[in-house]
Design an enzyme around this catalytic site. Structure first.
Site, short mmCIF file in Angstrom:
data_model
loop_
_atom_site.label_atom_id
_atom_site.label_comp_id
_atom_site.label_asym_id
_atom_site.label_seq_id
_atom_site.Cartn_x
_atom_site.Cartn_y
_atom_site.Cartn_z
N TYR A 50 0.87 -1.17 0.00
CA TYR A 50 0.00 0.00 0.00
C TYR A 50 0.91 1.22 0.00
O TYR A 50 1.95 1.23 0.67
CB TYR A 50 -0.89 0.00 1.24
CG TYR A 50 -1.80 -1.21 1.30
CD1 TYR A 50 -3.12 -1.13 0.89
CD2 TYR A 50 -1.32 -2.44 1.75
CE1 TYR A 50 -3.95 -2.24 0.94
CE2 TYR A 50 -2.14 -3.55 1.81
CZ TYR A 50 -3.45 -3.45 1.40
OH TYR A 50 -4.28 -4.55 1.44
N GLU A 51 0.51 2.26 -0.73
CA GLU A 51 1.45 3.38 -0.89
C GLU A 51 1.72 4.14 0.40
O GLU A 51 2.67 4.90 0.48
CB GLU A 51 0.98 4.32 -2.00
CG GLU A 51 -0.26 5.10 -1.66
CD GLU A 51 -1.10 5.41 -2.90
OE1 GLU A 51 -1.46 4.46 -3.62
OE2 GLU A 51 -1.37 6.58 -3.14
#
Lengths: 253, 299
Positions: A50-51
């Protein structure tokens, strides 16, 4: 026959793009649920990035509204720096990435920055987030969008996330190292890309949706694949898991 | 033995007093989580103008509020929205469309490259993403160049050095050693790049607690620490509370009244009730009310 919503079908279509053991850049909105579904069905060893820096081998126990929700932190494998996960993308260690878009064009270029609609003042959108990085650097890109004529345009006015540019070998010509859009999942159909021209091709329509309907909602003369199929509906098991994860239907109603 | 050290604890008013018109400041967190809101609200109370605000990489309604209050001249971020609360930050949209703020167009990777270059004392960081997109066309600071090692095109992202970074974290000792709960998002990148860092925390812990678990120390040597319980409200605080959904919806409704219907009164009422009227963070918490605050359990 079991009934399901188009959004449930889109979540299932997203999940089916994830193969077991793949490293997945999950993104926002529907893919949050798609990744959880894939983990509980055919891809138990997939790894989610996930960023915001979260790296997960075990899927979150609860439904996610956003990647930063507490259930996505709890029992994560690692809470890394954001540049760390971006670095994995840049190194080519991400198999598949998901993004959305406000506009997409014939060659899969996506715009989430600013829309220049004909003769109207520009409309500002939220911006790239991590989408440009994912579209530039993941091995495969899956875009998920509403299928509307104003969103499916011959050319986007602003390229936030690169698709195949002007088609052909544009990506390697400009210096992008790999990747490009592989599949576009909409609420009407699934599009893939011609391996040579890199033009979007209608490859599958969702049950109950006509090809004419898809073409009428696409802003250019969309090519239809010779082997056009109907999208496989969700299985009982897939629906059970989606509804277990999202009982209120937040993402799927 | 550690010699006696001086406490770096200040309050949110002292912190905000360090922010002057025209400064470049970074603000930490991520969309609906972990923003140093006690300091942000005090900046608005003071009427600071013409700020260049760096980040978060994905900015949220904290920045939207600062823009709506007229504090911002230029914004460096890759995203401005509130996820499921509102896909686009309302007052950002209005200000950007009218040209009232400048936007330094970038994606998240470029955003971190700019901070990393500053942190390393380098003029730029090379990046592969974004070549062939509109970014280098609309943002003249981004330059496509030929990599001297492999001869391939790369994007040069110039250093951006915030004068002061404002960060939210769970815990710090009085001496500027900080321990986040959760990822800490891009907060460390901001701290490494910035000239000074002020960290607003939920709780002050003894230095012994920090040294019990040094691997958890995310930031050392911050320049000042602000203790502000519930200080990320209405946004989430990993390990402490979830976002205040009802309050965020109230903000979005007020901001949308202006953005969509041109009626600024609900936003002015929001500013008055929650920011201008309460003099301190403690006064703000009294306006929110103890019942609401203790209802924001993590699970």
């Amino acid at each position: 026959m079991t009934t399901y919503t188009l959004r449930e079908l889109m979540v299932v279509a997203a999940a089916r793009q994830i193969a077991d053991e793949q490293v997945v850049f999950v993104g926002m909105r529907l893919p949050l649920l798609g990744f959880l579904l894939a983990k509980r069905t055919h891809a138990p060893r997939a790894i989610g990035l996930y960023e915001n820096g979260v790296i997960r081998e075990i899927p979150s126990a609860e439904m996610l509204y956003t990647m930063s929700d507490p259930p996505n932190i709890y029992r994560a494998t690692s809470c890394a720096d954001m540049l760390t996960v971006m670095g994995l993308l840049q190194q080519g260690r991400v198999d598949v990435g998901f993004i959305g878009g406000a506009e997409i064009d014939r060659f899969g270029n996506l715009n989430t920055t600013v829309v220049h609609a004909d003769g109207r003042r520009p409309i500002r959108l939220p911006g790239s987030g991590g989408a440009c990085d994912i579209a530039s650097l993941a091995h495969r890109l899956i875009a998920i969008m509403a299928h509307e004529k104003r969103r499916f345009r011959e050319r986007v006015s602003y390229v936030t996330s690169p698709g195949y540019g002007e088609g052909g070998d544009w990506r390697s010509a400009v210096g992008l190292p790999r990747g490009g859009p592989s599949v576009v999942i909409t609420d009407k159909a699934i599009l893939e890309f011609d391996p040579v021209t890199k033009e979007a091709v209608l490859s599958s329509v969702h049950p109950g949706i006509g090809v004419d309907d898809v073409l009428a909602h696409t802003g250019w003369p969309l090519r239809v694949a010779d082997d056009l199929t109907e999208t496989l509906p969700p299985t009982e098991e897939e629906l059970r898991i989606i509804r277990d994860l999202d009982p209120q239907g937040f993402w799927t109603r | 033995m550690i010699p006696e050290r001086k406490s770096l604890i200040i309050d949110e008013r002292q912190a905000a007093a360090m922010i002057r018109d025209g400064m470049t400041i970074a603000i930490g967190g991520f969309i609906n989580s972990s923003h140093p809101m006690a300091i942000v609200r005090q900046i608005i109370r003071r009427g600071v103008k013409d700020l260049t605000v760096v980040g978060p990489a994905s900015g949220g309604l904290d920045l939207d509020l600062l823009i709506g209050a007229g504090c911002v001249k230029k914004l460096v971020t890759a995203y401005m929205g509130g996820e499921h609360y509102c896909p686009i930050a309302p007052l950002f949209r209005v200000a950007a469309e009218r040209g009232e703020i400048d936007v330094w167009e970038c994606d998240e990777g470029m955003f971190y490259c700019a901070l990393r270059a500053a942190a390393q004392g380098l003029p730029f960081t090379p990046w592969k993403a974004g070549i062939g997109t509109s970014f280098p066309q609309v943002n003249p600071d981004l330059k496509v160049f030929t990599d001297p090692i492999n001869g391939e095109p790369l994007l040069a992202v110039p250093a951006i050095k915030p004068e002061i970074a404002l960060i939210y974290a769970a815990h710090a000792d009085p001496y500027g050693n900080v321990q986040h709960i959760g990822t800490g998002f891009g907060d460390r990148a901001m701290w490494r790049a910035a000239g000074k860092t002020i960290v607003q925390v939920e709780k002050i812990i003894p230095n012994e607690e920090v040294r019990k678990n040094p691997l958890a120390t995310s930031i050392y040597g911050a320049d000042a620490i602000v203790r502000a319980p519930y200080g990320s409200h209405p946004f989430a605080a990993p390990g402490y509370y979830i976002e205040d959904e009802e309050h965020i919806r109230e903000y979005v409704a007020a901001a949308n009244a202006y953005a969509k219907k041109g009626d600024r009164r609900p936003f002015e009422a929001y500013l008055h009730k929650y920011i201008m009227e309460p003099e301190t963070h403690a006064d703000y918490l009294e306006v929110i009310g103890i019942k609401r605050l203790i209802s924001l359990h993590e699970y």
